[in-house]
Structures are given as structure tokens and as C-alpha cells.
Design a protein around this motif. Structure first.
Motif, PDB file in Angstrom:
ATOM      1  N   HIS A 120      -6.808  -3.877   1.802  1.00  0.00           N
ATOM      2  CA  HIS A 120      -6.763  -2.500   1.065  1.00  0.00           C
ATOM      3  C   HIS A 120      -5.437  -2.718   0.239  1.00  0.00           C
ATOM      4  O   HIS A 120      -5.299  -2.656  -1.049  1.00  0.00           O
ATOM      5  CB  HIS A 120      -6.623  -1.375   1.601  1.00  0.00           C
TER       6      HIS A 120
ATOM      7  N   HIS B  12      -5.748   3.169  -6.672  1.00  0.00           N
ATOM      8  CA  HIS B  12      -6.688   3.153  -5.581  1.00  0.00           C
ATOM      9  C   HIS B  12      -8.111   3.275  -5.775  1.00  0.00           C
ATOM     10  O   HIS B  12      -8.986   2.608  -5.189  1.00  0.00           O
ATOM     11  CB  HIS B  12      -6.375   4.386  -4.748  1.00  0.00           C
TER      12      HIS B  12
ATOM     13  N   ASN C  66      -4.548  -3.512  -3.844  1.00  0.00           N
ATOM     14  CA  ASN C  66      -3.568  -2.507  -4.440  1.00  0.00           C
ATOM     15  C   ASN C  66      -2.688  -3.441  -5.323  1.00  0.00           C
ATOM     16  O   ASN C  66      -2.184  -3.101  -6.468  1.00  0.00           O
ATOM     17  CB  ASN C  66      -2.741  -1.463  -3.592  1.00  0.00           C
TER      18      ASN C  66
ATOM     19  N   HIS D 143       1.181   4.144  -2.955  1.00  0.00           N
ATOM     20  CA  HIS D 143       0.900   5.551  -2.633  1.00  0.00           C
ATOM     21  C   HIS D 143       2.424   6.384  -3.276  1.00  0.00           C
ATOM     22  O   HIS D 143       1.992   7.436  -3.748  1.00  0.00           O
ATOM     23  CB  HIS D 143       1.092   5.872  -0.836  1.00  0.00           C
TER      24      HIS D 143
ATOM     25  N   ASP E   6       0.683  -1.192   0.131  1.00  0.00           N
ATOM     26  CA  ASP E   6       0.098  -0.004   0.002  1.00  0.00           C
ATOM     27  C   ASP E   6       0.946   1.063  -0.092  1.00  0.00           C
ATOM     28  O   ASP E   6       0.683   2.127  -0.873  1.00  0.00           O
ATOM     29  CB  ASP E   6      -1.014  -0.065   1.211  1.00  0.00           C
TER      30      ASP E   6
HETATM   31 FE   FE2 Z   1      -3.749   3.285   0.145  1.00  0.00          FE
END
Ligand code: FE2
Length: 386
Positions: A276, A262, A280, A197, A193
């Protein structure tokens, strides 16, 4: 373009800074904090250590420990009632992204009333909530330094993105020692994750020179350290690197936004309860391949910074190596496809139109270097099925 950055007004990072949480509360003139955490954390020593620390500082705290993965509006309503009936003046979230996002939503509703859906993107949040001190225990969602929360609507089953500067925690206390006991799968998923980002912040149409610097620094560290943290959970240097990088990546995407990965990931999480970071990871290589042609130089910078391409490689060679590297990394971190995760094929194919509509409505795909059509998003969902 005017570049801007917002971060928590107090940011403490480093081994042992957890012990400073109550001092941070006193500095913010808080007296009656509500600790927001989850049932798993309740069983750990950490919550007790936090309560003891607060009692030592004569802070009157209570604990709301009912947060769930993918925070729901129903849980948030309960939290708001507890916050208000207890006369609390501040929030302290302890845990992964879910308790932190739950605390953000509790503060927002305590100050503004209404329901979470009233504030979903692009609606504004009129008033700031009470002070919120975020203490992450994963590396990580970066939620401790972002102005975003993701909330699942218990009635409509939509995973809503809520954004506003008032969601930025007042303080973040980022102590890698809290991540030493993270299980292997959680380490891989939350770490990916963070990598997502960093990459999405760097290629985002809203990137600026501040966010670029943080994003590049974060992706370099995450690429190097995540396999070690995954294989050797006790490696302190890898854990420390991952925690710092996750926070840097969080600051980067909070100010530059995330993009297509996302946007497409949230509906997978909502419909099929895929964590999550894992959804991703399922998307990152294929979406990077789809997007790269529109910002070859930016993706090539990522490849060179992460060390998957050589400095002398052309941009197109570097981008190919990046895509290959991302696919390889997924194998190394044992990332399943939606199919091998166990999602029923019929149901997955059936909800692709709804997932596509929700992805587009979140606004994130519009930050992507290549802005996709609905048909292209649907095709990407089919492509990653395997
Ligand atoms: Fe995220």
C-alpha cells in the motif's frame, strides 16, 4: 462547517507502553480477548510477550494468526468463526495495517452478520462491534486510530473501503519500540503512507482546524525523520518521531479523509500486489502536481512546513519545490515505478479502465482539491508507468 474529531477512547503512546496492553483490556472489562496477528509476527517474541502479559492478568486469550497482507473476505470469515466459537469478548490486533483491519472487520461481522461487501462505502454499519485494542508494529498505516478498513473481496477481486465510527478501535497502544526491527523497505513504504495521509488530510475538502494541526505536525516530522529511519534503522529518536507522526497523521485522515492518491493506490495494490505505501509513493508526486493548482495555498503550506520551500517563497514557487521534493524523496527511498517494480505492461494498460472505475467508486477522489474525471485518472495511471 461543523468541525469534529473522533479518536479511540484510550490512547497510549510512548516507548514501553506495550506492557500496558492487558491493563487496558481490564479497564475495558474484557476477559476473553482474541489476538489477531499474522504468521510473521507469530515467529517474533512479541506475540509470546503479549500472551504472557495476558496470562499474568488472568485474561483467557487465543490467537488468530492467519491474517494476510491486503486482508481478504475469506480470511475474515475464518476469523469470525474463531471469534464466535471461542466465546471471545474482545479483539487485540498486533501488527501492521492488515491485522488491525482484519480485527476491525471481524468485530463488525460478529456484531452485524452478513458479508464485508454489505458495509462498503457508502453503506452504514448498524451496530458497534466488541472492544478492540490495536497495537501497531509499523509506523504506519495509522489504522489504530482510524474509522476505516480496506478489505479485498475474495470473489469479486475488489479492494473495498469500509468506513464507520464503529470501526474506530476502543484503544490504541502505540509503542515505537515495536518498530525498531522493521525492515528497510517496510520502513520506507509505511512511512510514505503516513506522509500521504498527512498531505491528503491537509488538502482534503473535508479538512478542519483540528485535522490541519495534526496533519502539519505529522508531515513536518515524517519529512525530517523518514530518511534517517530508512538509513539507520536503529536510530531510536527517528523511530520514535515516525511512530508518533504516523498516529497523528492517522487521526488527521480518519477525520478529514484521504483523497486521490489513496483512491488510485488501492486498485494498483489489488491488481499487482504492490504494498500500500509503495503504490502511494508511486502516485504521490504526479498526483500532487496534478492537484496543486486547485489548492495552491494549502500545498504551499505543506512545502513550507516540511522545509522544502522557504517562508518567503511565493505559493507557486513553494508548490513547484514540493513536487520536486517528492520526486527526489522517491529516488532517495528507492521507490520503483510500476514498470521497474516488474508489473507486466500489457496487463497494466489493460486494467486501467477497471482501476479508474474502482478509484472513482471509492469516493476518495471526490475529496481531492481538483476532482478528476475518469479520463484524467486514466491519464495519471499512464503517466506514472515510466
Ligand atoms: Fe494509507
Amino acid at each position: 462547517m461543523i468541525a469534529g474529531m473522533s479518536i479511540p477512547s484510550i490512547l497510549r503512546a510512548g516507548g514501553g507502553c506495550f506492557a500496558q496492553a492487558s491493563e487496558v483490556l481490564l479497564r475495558l472489562k474484557c476477559r476473553r480477548p482474541l489476538i489477531v496477528t499474522d504468521p510473521f509476527m507469530m515467529k517474533s517474541q512479541l506475540v509470546h510477550a503479549l500472551v504472557a502479559q495476558m496470562e499474568g492478568a488472568e485474561l483467557a486469550c487465543a490467537i488468530f494468526h492467519e491474517t494476510v497482507p491486503d486482508p481478504t473476505t475469506a480470511v475474515i470469515d475464518t476469523g469470525v468463526r474463531m471469534f464466535q466459537s471461542g466465546g471471545h469478548d474482545s479483539l487485540v490486533s498486533l501488527g501492521g495495517g492488515s491485522p488491525i483491519d482484519t480485527a476491525k472487520a471481524i468485530g463488525m461481522l460478529a456484531a452485524n452478520g452478513g458479508r464485508p461487501r454489505d458495509y462498503k462505502v457508502p453503506n452504514p454499519i448498524p451496530k458497534a462491534g466488541p472492544p478492540h485494542i490495536a497495537i501497531p508494529t509499523t509506523a504506519g498505516t495509522g489504522s489504530e486510530v482510524t474509522r476505516f478498513a480496506v478489505i479485498s473481496d475474495s470473489e469479486t477481486q475488489e479492494k473495498m473501503l469500509i468506513a464507520g465510527s464503529s470501526l474506530m478501535p476502543s484503544a490504541a497502544v502505540v509503542d515505537y519500540e515495536l518498530t525498531m526491527t522493521m525492515p528497510r523497505r517496510l520502513t520506507a513504504d509505511t512511512g510514505t503512507d503516513s506522509l500521504t495521509h498527512a498531505i491528503e488530510a491537509y488538502v482534503s475538502r473535508k479538512a478542519n482546524p483540528f485535522t490541519d494541526t495534526l496533519a502539519l505536525s505529522a508531515m513536518k516530522t515524517i519529512w525530517a525523520e523518514l530518511p534517517t529511519a530508512f538509513r539507520r534503522p536503529e536510530d531510536r529518536a527517528a523511530r520514535e518521531g515516525m511512530m508518533m507522526a504516523a498516529t497523528l497523521a492517522g487521526i488527521a485522515f480518519s477525520n478529514a479523509s484521504v483523497a486521490l492518491v489513496h483512491g488510485m493506490s488501492r486498485p494498483i495494490g489489488l491488481f499487482f500486489h504492490v504494498p500500500h505505501g509503495l503504490s502511494n509513493a508511486m502516485l504521490l508526486p504526479a498526483v500532487t502536481r496534478f492537484s496543486a493548482g486547485a489548492a495552491q495555498g494549502r500545498y504551499a503550506d505543506c512545502a513550507r512546513t516540511m522545509g522544502v520551500a522557504a517562508q518567503e517563497d511565493s505559493d507557486s514557487v513553494a508548490v513547484n519545490k514540493l513536487v520536486e521534493g517528492l520526486f527526489r524523496r522517491n529516488e532517495e527511498l528507492e521507490v520503483p515505478s510500476p514498470k521497474s517494480f516488474g508489473i507486466p505492461e500489457g496487463r497494466y494498460m489493460e486494467v486501467i479502465p477497471i482501476m479508474t472505475a474502482q478509484a472513482l467508486a471509492s469516493g476518495s477522489p471526490q475529496n481531492n482539491p481538483r476532482i478528476p474525471s475518469a479520463a484524467e485518472i486514466a491519464q495519471l495511471y499512464r503517466e506514472i508507468w515510466k
